[in-house]
Write an enzyme that holds these catalytic residues in place. Structure first.
Site, PDB file in Angstrom:
ATOM      1  N   LYS A  99      -1.008   6.970   8.147  1.00 31.82           N
ATOM      2  CA  LYS A  99      -0.818   6.292   6.952  1.00 31.82           C
ATOM      3  C   LYS A  99      -1.358   4.935   7.185  1.00 31.82           C
ATOM      4  CE  LYS A  99       1.323   3.621   4.727  1.00 31.82           C
ATOM      5  NZ  LYS A  99       0.563   2.626   3.929  1.00 31.82           N
ATOM      6  N   GLY A 137       1.117  -4.144  12.253  1.00 27.95           N
ATOM      7  CA  GLY A 137       1.368  -4.831  11.011  1.00 27.95           C
ATOM      8  C   GLY A 137       2.163  -6.093  11.078  1.00 27.95           C
ATOM      9  N   THR A 148       5.732  -8.726  11.341  1.00 32.05           N
ATOM     10  CA  THR A 148       6.508  -8.497  12.217  1.00 32.05           C
ATOM     11  C   THR A 148       7.985  -7.931  11.477  1.00 32.05           C
ATOM     12  OG1 THR A 148       5.815 -10.284  13.736  1.00 32.05           O
ATOM     13  CG2 THR A 148       8.431 -10.063  13.553  1.00 32.05           C
ATOM     14  N   THR A 194       7.982  -5.961   8.696  1.00 30.96           N
ATOM     15  CA  THR A 194       7.955  -4.784   8.599  1.00 30.96           C
ATOM     16  C   THR A 194       8.158  -3.792   9.999  1.00 30.96           C
ATOM     17  OG1 THR A 194       6.057  -5.128   7.154  1.00 30.96           O
ATOM     18  CG2 THR A 194       6.356  -2.889   7.620  1.00 30.96           C
ATOM     19  N   GLU A 197       2.693  -3.427  17.272  1.00 27.66           N
ATOM     20  CA  GLU A 197       1.798  -4.344  17.511  1.00 27.66           C
ATOM     21  C   GLU A 197       1.797  -5.460  16.341  1.00 27.66           C
ATOM     22  OE1 GLU A 197      -0.818  -6.907  17.179  1.00 27.66           O
ATOM     23  OE2 GLU A 197      -2.216  -5.252  17.237  1.00 27.66           O
ATOM     24  N   CYS A 219      -4.504 -10.582  13.880  1.00 29.64           N
ATOM     25  CA  CYS A 219      -3.542 -11.028  14.677  1.00 29.64           C
ATOM     26  C   CYS A 219      -3.808 -11.988  15.855  1.00 29.64           C
ATOM     27  CB  CYS A 219      -2.753  -9.820  15.013  1.00 29.64           C
ATOM     28  SG  CYS A 219      -3.731  -8.596  15.958  1.00 29.64           S
ATOM     29  N   GLU A 277       3.695 -17.181  11.073  1.00 29.44           N
ATOM     30  CA  GLU A 277       2.234 -16.505  10.982  1.00 29.44           C
ATOM     31  C   GLU A 277       1.699 -16.545   9.506  1.00 29.44           C
ATOM     32  OE1 GLU A 277       1.289 -12.150  11.017  1.00 29.44           O
ATOM     33  OE2 GLU A 277      -0.065 -12.617  12.758  1.00 29.44           O
TER      34      GLU A 277
HETATM   35  O1  TXE Z   1       1.437  -5.932   6.087  1.00 24.54           O
HETATM   36  P1  TXE Z   1       2.698  -4.589   6.444  1.00 24.54           P
HETATM   37  P2  TXE Z   1       1.579  -6.767   4.819  1.00 24.54           P
HETATM   38  C1  TXE Z   1       1.018  -9.835   9.072  1.00 24.54           C
HETATM   39  C2  TXE Z   1       0.578 -11.077   8.295  1.00 24.54           C
HETATM   40  C3  TXE Z   1       0.789 -10.666   6.677  1.00 24.54           C
HETATM   41  C4  TXE Z   1       2.145  -9.914   7.018  1.00 24.54           C
HETATM   42  C5  TXE Z   1       2.598  -9.059   5.884  1.00 24.54           C
HETATM   43  O2  TXE Z   1       1.457 -12.177   8.570  1.00 24.54           O
HETATM   44  O3  TXE Z   1       0.997 -11.767   6.031  1.00 24.54           O
HETATM   45  O4  TXE Z   1       2.159  -9.343   8.015  1.00 24.54           O
HETATM   46  O5  TXE Z   1       1.438  -8.091   5.498  1.00 24.54           O
HETATM   47  C6  TXE Z   1       2.856  -0.143   6.182  1.00 24.54           C
HETATM   48  N1  TXE Z   1       7.858   1.343   6.777  1.00 24.54           N
HETATM   49  N2  TXE Z   1       0.195  -8.645   9.425  1.00 24.54           N
HETATM   50  O6  TXE Z   1       2.885  -6.895   4.179  1.00 24.54           O
HETATM   51  O7  TXE Z   1       3.604  -4.428   5.346  1.00 24.54           O
HETATM   52  C7  TXE Z   1       2.044  -0.799   4.907  1.00 24.54           C
HETATM   53  O8  TXE Z   1       1.819   0.222   4.153  1.00 24.54           O
HETATM   54  C8  TXE Z   1       6.678   1.860   7.347  1.00 24.54           C
HETATM   55  C9  TXE Z   1       0.065  -8.531  10.775  1.00 24.54           C
HETATM   56  O9  TXE Z   1       0.545  -6.489   4.134  1.00 24.54           O
HETATM   57  O10 TXE Z   1       3.204  -5.004   7.843  1.00 24.54           O
HETATM   58  C10 TXE Z   1       0.600  -0.818   6.154  1.00 24.54           C
HETATM   59  O11 TXE Z   1       0.137   0.764   6.286  1.00 24.54           O
HETATM   60  N3  TXE Z   1       5.572   1.493   7.029  1.00 24.54           N
HETATM   61  C11 TXE Z   1      -0.988  -7.686  11.096  1.00 24.54           C
HETATM   62  C12 TXE Z   1       1.330  -1.409   7.187  1.00 24.54           C
HETATM   63  O12 TXE Z   1       2.780  -0.964   7.337  1.00 24.54           O
HETATM   64  C13 TXE Z   1       5.294   0.253   6.271  1.00 24.54           C
HETATM   65  C14 TXE Z   1      -1.749  -6.987  10.203  1.00 24.54           C
HETATM   66  C15 TXE Z   1       1.160  -2.931   7.542  1.00 24.54           C
HETATM   67  O13 TXE Z   1       1.496  -3.518   6.527  1.00 24.54           O
HETATM   68  C16 TXE Z   1       6.395  -0.286   5.579  1.00 24.54           C
HETATM   69  C17 TXE Z   1      -1.204  -6.955   8.949  1.00 24.54           C
HETATM   70  C18 TXE Z   1       7.819   0.268   5.998  1.00 24.54           C
HETATM   71  N4  TXE Z   1       8.885  -0.266   5.387  1.00 24.54           N
HETATM   72  C19 TXE Z   1      -0.399  -7.936   8.491  1.00 24.54           C
HETATM   73  N5  TXE Z   1       6.334  -1.284   4.843  1.00 24.54           N
HETATM   74  C20 TXE Z   1      -1.469  -7.592  12.596  1.00 24.54           C
HETATM   75  N6  TXE Z   1      -0.739  -7.582  13.578  1.00 24.54           N
HETATM   76  O14 TXE Z   1      -2.531  -7.482  12.669  1.00 24.54           O
HETATM   77  C21 TXE Z   1       4.737  -1.498   4.994  1.00 24.54           C
HETATM   78  N7  TXE Z   1       4.273  -0.577   5.734  1.00 24.54           N
END
Ligand code: TXE
Length: 481
Positions: free
Chosen positions: A173, A226, A228, A230, A248, A282, A385
């Site tokens: 996904k 993604g 933290t 989430t 991660e 990240c 972050e």
């Molecule tokens: O990422 P999400 P978001 C951090 C960064 C950013 C914050 C939020 O600080 O501002 O996270 O970003 C999927 N169950 N990073 O909200 O939501 C989503 O569809 C299962 C750090 O855009 O974490 C996507 O495919 N999956 C980071 C993925 O999770 C879910 C990279 C990541 O999105 C879900 C990105 C759920 N309930 C953001 N909700 C890094 N560590 O590199 C969302 N997703």
């Protein structure tokens, strides 16, 4: 208008909902495609296809799986330029970065795990003269892979390659903000001859498609990259089903520059580690700590170099800083710049939307590289972050103080340390709570090493045999002699 469909059982399928989400180019604000708004029914169909394909795929000899994965790597290489362009248009990142990092790394991910599986060894334990124990490692079945928008193809392939190399099938996904390279990858995987059902890709929102995967009873393993927050939701849904989970998550990484550092290297690399990919990595070093005797000199050179970064059209090969991924995300980052002022920080440069951008990108989500001084480590801007082109800079007086500052957040993903004193480098590296410490460099990645975060930056390690361990389960067989 291009429609991004799900890839299930080797076919491109519309979502059961019949609905689509807009996919926006962050550099122009224009809708460039629409993507399937999938939910639980689509995930069910993908999991069913993956389950059907599993038995034959797990029995496919490692050499054959390896050959097929290498073909995927070759197909990516053959379509290199198209993928770089799609990645840049979908995420706002400079095309130079997509060419230098994102697409080459996708190729390496497939090659690396294609060859790694040819070198796997498992231990045997003799229990005196009474028994022989040997360990076998077996794939689990259907792996659920959830990836973010900042390095879309890079991180998706970092999960797909080891999952299927180890003999699992998968349902991936990708982020709903950046579906284009995942869609292209699906076609390349089919062309390479990976059997239908081995790799399935379901597009759509995290709250519906993502959660359907983390709470699916027939998906025994989740690899997630993604945010933290989430990550906590993923854990909450996967935990009661006892899934194997690798997370991660975010980072608030320290970049420590000692007075004896080679500034000719420390300055340009710190500019990179602060602002590469608009700070949306990240591993970016978002908290700079500089030893007092060189603080002024370092800061002067750092600001001078930062001002030279070219903000502009991501498709222009000379652009250093592109657009942030979405208007909402830029708003979040700008919120932190405002908060920094409230908290008593001084914006040394940046903090504004750039003016005089070319016509084509005037409605894009750009923000100037921003340097903030004068904040205590406990402030929110120093704790949370931000994930944008924003770095804080703080002087320190002693090694102990630098270590304490570095460890003062709930994150622990990576750190950089700049010094010519090797003993100090080793001592500081050992004392910092983070999964990776770079000494006199940043983002140098050997795919064999364990990669992951401490504290709220994640759970588990991936990379090399750690990935293959994660995507398999150990079974001990005890034979009485
Ligand atoms: O990422 P999400 P978001 C951090 C960064 C950013 C914050 C939020 O600080 O501002 O996270 O970003 C999927 N169950 N990073 O909200 O939501 C989503 O569809 C299962 C750090 O855009 O974490 C996507 O495919 N999956 C980071 C993925 O999770 C879910 C990279 C990541 O999105 C879900 C990105 C759920 N309930 C953001 N909700 C890094 N560590 O590199 C969302 N997703």
């Amino acid at each position: 208008m291009k429609r991004v469909l799900n890839f299930i059982d080797g076919q491109f399928e519309p979502p059961c909902s019949g609905r689509y989400l807009p996919d926006v180019n962050p550099a122009t604000g224009q809708v460039i495609a629409e993507l399937a708004e999938s939910g639980a029914e689509d995930v069910d169909a993908a999991v069913a296809a993956a389950s059907r394909a599993f038995d034959a795929w797990r029995r496919t000899p490692a050499e054959e799986r390896s050959r097929l994965l290498i073909r995927v790597a070759e197909r990516i290489e053959e379509n290199f330029e198209e993928l770089a362009q799609l990645e840049s248009e979908d995420s706002g990142k400079p095309i130079a970065l997509a060419r230098r990092i994102d697409v080459p790394r996708a190729v390496r991910n497939f090659r690396f795990f294609a060859t790694a599986i040819l070198h796997v060894e498992t231990p045997a334990h003799m229990t005196d003269d009474r028994a022989l124990n040997y360990t076998i490692r077996q794939p689990l079945g259907v792996a659920g892979l959830i990836s973010p928008w900042n390095l879309p193809l890079y991180l998706l392939t970092w999960k797909v390659a080891p999952a299927i190399a180890a003999g699992n099938c998968c349902v991936a996904k990708p982020s709903e903000l950046t579906p284009l390279t995942a869609d292209r990858l699906a076609a390349l995987i089919a062309e390479a001859g990976i059997p239908p059902g081995v790799v399935n890709i379901v597009h759509g929102p995290g709250a519906s498609a993502g959660r359907a995967l983390t709470s699916h009873p027939k998906v025994p393993l989740i690899s997630f990259t993604g945010g933290t927050k989430t990550g906590a939701d993923v854990m909450a849904h996967a935990g009661p089903l006892f899934k194997k989970v690798s997370l991660e998550l975010g980072g608030k990484n320290p970049n420590i520059v000692f007075a004896d550092a080679d500034l000719d290297q420390a300055v340009p690399t710190s500019i990179q580690s602060s602002f590469a990919n608009q700070g949306e990595i990240c591993l970016c070093g978002s908290r700079l700590f500089v030893e007092k005797p060189i603080y002024d000199e370092f800061l002067g050179r750092f600001l001078e170099g930062t001002k030279k970064l070219r903000i502009g059209d991501p498709l222009d090969a000379s652009t250093d800083v592109g657009a942030l991924v979405s208007d909402a995300h830029r708003g979040k980052v700008e919120g932190y710049v405002a908060l920094a002022r409230e908290e008593g920080g001084e914006i040394l440069i940046g903090g504004k939307r750039p003016r005089n951008l070319p016509e084509r990108i005037q409605n894009g989500y750009f923000l100037e590289p921003t340097v903030i001084a004068g904040l205590d480590c406990g402030r929110r801007v120093m704790q949370e972050e931000i994930f944008g082109p924003v770095v804080t800079v703080t002087p320190f007086g002693s090694t102990e103080e630098a270590i304490a500052y570095a460890n003062s957040t709930r994150y622990g993903l990576s750190a950089s340390v700049w010094t010519r004193d090797l003993q100090k480098a080793h001592r500081v590296a050992a004392a910092i709570d983070s999964g990776t410490v770079w000494v006199n460099t940043w983002l140098l990645r050997d795919l064999r090493v364990p990669f992951g975060g401490m504290k709220e930056s994640g759970v588990g390690r991936e990379g090399g045999f750690d990935s293959l361990d994660f995507f398999t389960e150990a079974k001990n067989v005890c034979v009485k002699l």
